[in-house]
Write a protein that holds these residues in place. Structure first.
Motif, PDB file in Angstrom:
ATOM      1  N   MET A  35       0.831  -1.201   0.000  1.00 17.26           N
ATOM      2  CA  MET A  35       0.000   0.000   0.000  1.00 17.26           C
ATOM      3  C   MET A  35       0.866   1.252   0.000  1.00 17.26           C
ATOM      4  SD  MET A  35      -2.474   1.565   2.946  1.00 17.26           S
ATOM      5  CE  MET A  35      -1.040   1.830   3.957  1.00 17.26           C
ATOM      6  N   TRP A  36       1.894   1.280   0.855  1.00 17.46           N
ATOM      7  CA  TRP A  36       2.749   2.467   0.922  1.00 17.46           C
ATOM      8  C   TRP A  36       3.573   2.640  -0.346  1.00 17.46           C
ATOM      9  CZ3 TRP A  36       1.816   6.423   3.673  1.00 17.46           C
ATOM     10  CH2 TRP A  36       1.186   6.294   4.895  1.00 17.46           C
ATOM     11  N   PHE A  37       4.040   1.528  -0.944  1.00 16.80           N
ATOM     12  CA  PHE A  37       4.776   1.632  -2.204  1.00 16.80           C
ATOM     13  C   PHE A  37       3.886   2.201  -3.294  1.00 16.80           C
ATOM     14  CE2 PHE A  37       7.564  -2.056  -0.661  1.00 16.80           C
ATOM     15  CZ  PHE A  37       8.470  -1.181  -0.095  1.00 16.80           C
ATOM     16  N   PHE A  38       2.631   1.761  -3.346  1.00 15.10           N
ATOM     17  CA  PHE A  38       1.708   2.271  -4.350  1.00 15.10           C
ATOM     18  C   PHE A  38       1.411   3.751  -4.115  1.00 15.10           C
ATOM     19  CE2 PHE A  38      -2.631   3.153  -5.817  1.00 15.10           C
ATOM     20  CZ  PHE A  38      -2.466   2.907  -7.171  1.00 15.10           C
ATOM     21  N   LEU A  39       1.217   4.155  -2.861  1.00 14.18           N
ATOM     22  CA  LEU A  39       0.960   5.564  -2.556  1.00 14.18           C
ATOM     23  C   LEU A  39       2.143   6.439  -2.942  1.00 14.18           C
ATOM     24  CD1 LEU A  39      -0.849   5.410   0.880  1.00 14.18           C
ATOM     25  CD2 LEU A  39      -1.791   6.187  -1.283  1.00 14.18           C
ATOM     26  N   MET A  40       3.360   5.985  -2.671  1.00  9.68           N
ATOM     27  CA  MET A  40       4.534   6.770  -3.047  1.00  9.68           C
ATOM     28  C   MET A  40       4.709   6.817  -4.565  1.00  9.68           C
ATOM     29  SD  MET A  40       5.667   8.069  -0.414  1.00  9.68           S
ATOM     30  CE  MET A  40       4.697   7.925   1.048  1.00  9.68           C
ATOM     31  N   TYR A  41       4.375   5.732  -5.250  1.00  8.51           N
ATOM     32  CA  TYR A  41       4.441   5.718  -6.708  1.00  8.51           C
ATOM     33  C   TYR A  41       3.455   6.718  -7.299  1.00  8.51           C
ATOM     34  CZ  TYR A  41       3.656   4.044 -11.452  1.00  8.51           C
ATOM     35  OH  TYR A  41       3.492   3.971 -12.807  1.00  8.51           O
ATOM     36  N   ARG A  42       2.217   6.722  -6.790  1.00 15.40           N
ATOM     37  CA  ARG A  42       1.222   7.659  -7.311  1.00 15.40           C
ATOM     38  C   ARG A  42       1.569   9.096  -6.927  1.00 15.40           C
ATOM     39  NH1 ARG A  42      -0.552   6.313 -11.593  1.00 15.40           N
ATOM     40  NH2 ARG A  42      -1.876   8.117 -11.419  1.00 15.40           N
ATOM     41  N   LYS A  45       4.008  10.285  -9.441  1.00 16.82           N
ATOM     42  CA  LYS A  45       3.405  10.533 -10.752  1.00 16.82           C
ATOM     43  C   LYS A  45       2.437  11.715 -10.727  1.00 16.82           C
ATOM     44  CE  LYS A  45       5.242   7.133 -13.003  1.00 16.82           C
ATOM     45  NZ  LYS A  45       6.125   7.350 -14.127  1.00 16.82           N
ATOM     46  N   ASP A  46       1.604  11.830  -9.695  1.00 20.47           N
ATOM     47  CA  ASP A  46       0.523  12.810  -9.668  1.00 20.47           C
ATOM     48  C   ASP A  46       0.606  13.792  -8.513  1.00 20.47           C
ATOM     49  OD1 ASP A  46      -0.630  11.604 -11.862  1.00 20.47           O
ATOM     50  OD2 ASP A  46      -1.872  10.268 -10.654  1.00 20.47           O
ATOM     51  N   GLY A  47       1.717  13.846  -7.816  1.00 23.43           N
ATOM     52  CA  GLY A  47       1.812  14.705  -6.633  1.00 23.43           C
ATOM     53  C   GLY A  47       1.684  16.180  -6.951  1.00 23.43           C
ATOM     54  N   ALA A  48       2.291  16.629  -8.048  1.00 18.87           N
ATOM     55  CA  ALA A  48       2.222  18.052  -8.402  1.00 18.87           C
ATOM     56  C   ALA A  48       0.796  18.457  -8.751  1.00 18.87           C
ATOM     57  CB  ALA A  48       3.157  18.339  -9.568  1.00 18.87           C
ATOM     58  N   VAL A  49       0.062  17.587  -9.405  1.00 18.75           N
ATOM     59  CA  VAL A  49      -1.337  17.883  -9.739  1.00 18.75           C
ATOM     60  C   VAL A  49      -2.175  17.931  -8.467  1.00 18.75           C
ATOM     61  CG1 VAL A  49      -3.369  17.032 -10.966  1.00 18.75           C
ATOM     62  CG2 VAL A  49      -1.117  16.877 -12.030  1.00 18.75           C
TER      63      VAL A  49
END
Length: 59
Positions: A35-42, A45-49
């Motif tokens: 779960m944490w790996f997926f959250l960090m991946y997203r 990718k989408d943190g600036a948005v």
């Protein structure tokens, strides 16, 4: 009506919690890590948005 609760030995806590089986502990650790790996991946990718620094339609 129910009768009185059975008495435990003096000094013993009346609630007994069984230890967790190693399989469940390993599965919980693995699922939480994924779960944490997926959250960090997203977030990468989408943190600036998400923070409003960039619009999703800007390439």
């Amino acid at each position: 009506m129910a009768g009185p609760a059975p008495r435990a030995a003096p000094g013993a806590h009346p609630i007994h919690i069984h230890p967790v089986r190693p399989l469940y502990r390993f599965a919980a650790t693995g699922l939480s890590a994924s779960m944490w790996f997926f959250l960090m991946y997203r977030a990468r990718k989408d943190g600036a948005v998400l923070l409003g620094w960039r619009h999703p339609w800007d390439h």
